[in-house]
Write an enzyme that holds these catalytic residues in place. Structure first.
Site, PDB file in Angstrom:
ATOM      1  N   SER A  81       0.725  -1.349  -0.052  1.00  0.00           N
ATOM      2  CA  SER A  81      -0.108  -0.272   0.002  1.00  0.00           C
ATOM      3  C   SER A  81       1.018   1.229  -0.012  1.00  0.00           C
ATOM      4  O   SER A  81       0.655   2.223  -0.808  1.00  0.00           O
ATOM      5  CB  SER A  81      -0.752  -0.121   1.233  1.00  0.00           C
ATOM      6  OG  SER A  81      -1.703   1.184   1.213  1.00  0.00           O
ATOM      7  N   SER A 114       8.813 -12.893  -4.590  1.00  0.00           N
ATOM      8  CA  SER A 114       7.815 -11.893  -3.995  1.00  0.00           C
ATOM      9  C   SER A 114       6.867 -11.656  -5.262  1.00  0.00           C
ATOM     10  O   SER A 114       7.280 -11.334  -6.303  1.00  0.00           O
ATOM     11  CB  SER A 114       8.428 -10.684  -3.488  1.00  0.00           C
ATOM     12  OG  SER A 114       7.347  -9.695  -3.412  1.00  0.00           O
ATOM     13  N   HIS A 138       5.475   4.778   9.675  1.00  0.00           N
ATOM     14  CA  HIS A 138       4.955   4.420  10.922  1.00  0.00           C
ATOM     15  C   HIS A 138       6.126   4.216  11.972  1.00  0.00           C
ATOM     16  O   HIS A 138       7.027   3.372  11.571  1.00  0.00           O
ATOM     17  CB  HIS A 138       4.016   3.532  10.886  1.00  0.00           C
ATOM     18  CG  HIS A 138       3.166   3.339  12.101  1.00  0.00           C
ATOM     19  ND1 HIS A 138       2.375   4.163  12.827  1.00  0.00           N
ATOM     20  CD2 HIS A 138       3.016   1.796  12.777  1.00  0.00           C
ATOM     21  CE1 HIS A 138       2.057   3.511  14.103  1.00  0.00           C
ATOM     22  NE2 HIS A 138       2.191   2.087  13.951  1.00  0.00           N
ATOM     23  N   ASP A 182      -1.563   7.364  15.766  1.00  0.00           N
ATOM     24  CA  ASP A 182      -2.100   6.703  14.718  1.00  0.00           C
ATOM     25  C   ASP A 182      -2.595   5.301  14.957  1.00  0.00           C
ATOM     26  O   ASP A 182      -3.710   4.859  14.548  1.00  0.00           O
ATOM     27  CB  ASP A 182      -0.826   6.295  13.525  1.00  0.00           C
ATOM     28  CG  ASP A 182      -1.138   5.661  12.438  1.00  0.00           C
ATOM     29  OD1 ASP A 182      -0.938   4.382  12.190  1.00  0.00           O
ATOM     30  OD2 ASP A 182      -1.835   6.071  11.558  1.00  0.00           O
ATOM     31  N   GLU A 207      -6.655   4.518  14.151  1.00  0.00           N
ATOM     32  CA  GLU A 207      -7.126   3.508  13.366  1.00  0.00           C
ATOM     33  C   GLU A 207      -8.035   2.390  14.120  1.00  0.00           C
ATOM     34  O   GLU A 207      -8.749   1.626  13.708  1.00  0.00           O
ATOM     35  CB  GLU A 207      -5.997   2.790  12.772  1.00  0.00           C
ATOM     36  CG  GLU A 207      -4.848   2.051  13.529  1.00  0.00           C
ATOM     37  CD  GLU A 207      -3.582   1.883  13.046  1.00  0.00           C
ATOM     38  OE1 GLU A 207      -3.259   2.458  12.054  1.00  0.00           O
ATOM     39  OE2 GLU A 207      -2.876   0.920  13.441  1.00  0.00           O
ATOM     40  N   GLU A 211     -28.253   2.924   3.461  1.00  0.00           N
ATOM     41  CA  GLU A 211     -28.148   3.951   4.663  1.00  0.00           C
ATOM     42  C   GLU A 211     -27.054   4.203   5.432  1.00  0.00           C
ATOM     43  O   GLU A 211     -26.752   5.093   5.852  1.00  0.00           O
ATOM     44  CB  GLU A 211     -29.426   3.752   5.353  1.00  0.00           C
ATOM     45  CG  GLU A 211     -29.870   4.816   6.386  1.00  0.00           C
ATOM     46  CD  GLU A 211     -30.065   6.225   5.930  1.00  0.00           C
ATOM     47  OE1 GLU A 211     -30.532   6.182   4.749  1.00  0.00           O
ATOM     48  OE2 GLU A 211     -29.613   7.055   6.524  1.00  0.00           O
ATOM     49  N   GLU A 214     -23.835   5.814   1.935  1.00  0.00           N
ATOM     50  CA  GLU A 214     -23.812   7.289   1.847  1.00  0.00           C
ATOM     51  C   GLU A 214     -22.937   7.835   2.948  1.00  0.00           C
ATOM     52  O   GLU A 214     -22.787   8.724   2.864  1.00  0.00           O
ATOM     53  CB  GLU A 214     -25.250   7.529   2.482  1.00  0.00           C
ATOM     54  CG  GLU A 214     -25.717   9.117   2.457  1.00  0.00           C
ATOM     55  CD  GLU A 214     -26.926   9.359   2.714  1.00  0.00           C
ATOM     56  OE1 GLU A 214     -28.131   8.592   2.608  1.00  0.00           O
ATOM     57  OE2 GLU A 214     -27.530  10.544   2.837  1.00  0.00           O
TER      58      GLU A 214
END
Ligand SMILES: NC(=O)C1=CN([C@@H]2O[C@H](COP(=O)(O)OP(=O)(O)OC[C@H]3O[C@@H](n4cnc5c(N)ncnc54)[C@H](O)[C@@H]3O)[C@@H](O)[C@H]2O)C=CC1
Ligand SMILES: CC(=O)[C@](C)(O)C(=O)O
Ligand SMILES: [Mg+2]
Ligand SMILES: [Mg+2]
Length: 347
Positions: free
Chosen positions: A33, A57, A113, A196, A200, A232, A236
């Protein structure tokens, strides 16, 4: 409120000195990510990048397809003046041991991090800089926003400044991944790690998904259709949060109906009540005293039994079964838009 009135200095593009990074090689360890976003953004910003991945990998093909050089973590670290550790937190100590001997005096160990430095899982050599450039965003949006000419807010921190220019280099790194386009705040490894992890767990990932599932289950168990409950309580939510993202709580309150505003202001605290706040404070304490870190480290040492079970339960939640076909209907609209866009003009 201008930057001068803010209690914290926010750094932008003009505050970064790119000469701190432009003649250096950055070894990005990991291509997930954050790794894929940092590597591609750095490269597109003109920085020399080498991606460090294990032999075999599955990420190697992706990195090479993106036009990036790939090596093993040790080979990449040997080349890198800055080694950006973007493998999962739980494997960073092992990967660090693989690369430790490749670090030279004056190199930089860079993180997104602070977990392993703050909880002493990695003890860096004394002759390197240790910095953080941490996007406050999921990695895929770090890349998407960069490609759109925008950025995602980020944090920088310095744990060890052997060269005397660690902060300036971290800010140059943050510039090269696009964060100074949006704004960068200086923090510490402790503050980034603890805020953090708390954020999270209690809000962004844990709190919100539990709120969504509880709302969905309440409606479905009361007899309402799952599709209604999905639209709902999940779909949204993005639209509501987009307004909060753009203009704070006020922009959202201004846009929804007075009825929703009165209902929300009178009932919101009955859902997320004082007991919820006590639980939040308990979760923060577990982050601060290392309880969570020890639990997560032990979980991984045991082969992730609870994590696997919880992931499986989440993936099989009814809301996921209902949501997938509904989202496919939306993608049908996207397909329609795509066909329209690709169709030759009728001129
Ligand atoms: N996911 C996110 O959006 C954010 C993540 N972070 C931090 O960024 C760091 C990386 O996290 P993610 O990008 O989420 O990781 P990820 O799980 O998405 O990607 C991990 C990458 O490391 C590689 N990898 C896994 N094990 C490896 C090993 N033993 N040796 C070499 N490579 C290995 C994988 O192939 C993959 O390319 C972590 O410190 C995380 O806390 C910080 C901000 C946001
Ligand atoms: C995306 C992000 O900032 C998180 C939630 O902290 C993470 O993925 O660790
Ligand atoms: Mg985060
Ligand atoms: Mg995080």
């Amino acid at each position: 409120m201008t930057n001068d009135e803010l209690t914290t200095t926010v750094y932008y593009d003009d505050d970064a000195d790119r000469s701190q990074i432009d003649d250096k090689t950055v070894a990005v360890l990991g291509y997930g990510s954050q790794g894929h976003a940092h590597a591609q953004n750095l490269s597109d910003s003109g920085v020399d990048v080498v991606v460090g991945l294990r032999e075999g990998s599955s990420s190697r093909d992706a990195a090479e397809a993106d036009g990036l050089r790939v090596a093993t973590p040790a080979e990449a670290a040997a080349e890198g003046d800055i080694v950006s550790v973007l493998v999962p937190d739980t494997v960073q100590p092992a990967v660090f041991e693989e690369i430790r001997d490749e670090l030279e005096a004056g190199d930089t160990l860079q993180f997104a991090h602070g977990f392993n430095i703050h909880y002493n899982q990695i003890r860096p050599p004394e002759d390197v800089d240790v910095t953080m450039a941490a996007p406050k965003s999921p990695g895929h949006l770090v890349r998407r926003n960069y490609e759109a000419g925008e950025g995602t807010p980020g944090l920088i921190a310095v744990y060890q400044d052997e060269t005397g220019s660690a902060k300036e280099e971290a800010l140059a790194y943050a510039h090269a991944i696009g964060c100074t386009r949006a704004g960068v705040i200086e923090t510490s490894f402790q503050e980034e790690t603890e805020t953090d992890l708390f954020g999270e767990q209690a809000v962004l990932c844990g709190g919100v998904t539990s709120l969504v599932k509880q709302g969905y289950e309440t409606l479905v168990e009361a007899g309402y259709s799952p599709e209604m409950a999905y639209f709902e309580c999940l779909n949204e939510l993005k639209l509501i949060v987009d307004l909060m993202y753009e203009g704070g709580l006020g922009e959202m309150w201004d846009s929804v109906s007075d009825t929703a505003e009165f209902g929300g202001l009178t009932r919101g605290d009955r859902v997320v009540d004082d007991h919820a706040r006590e639980n939040m404070e308990e979760i923060l304490e577990e982050v601060q005293n290392g309880t969570f870190a020890r639990e997560w480290i032990a979980e991984n040492q045991a082969g992730r039994p609870s994590y696997t079970q919880l992931k499986d339960r989440e993936e099989n939640h009814h809301i996921e079964q209902v949501g997938a076909p509904l989202r496919d209907l939306f993608s049908w609209a996207d397909e329609d838009e795509k066909e329209a866009a690709e169709a030759p003009a009728d001129d």
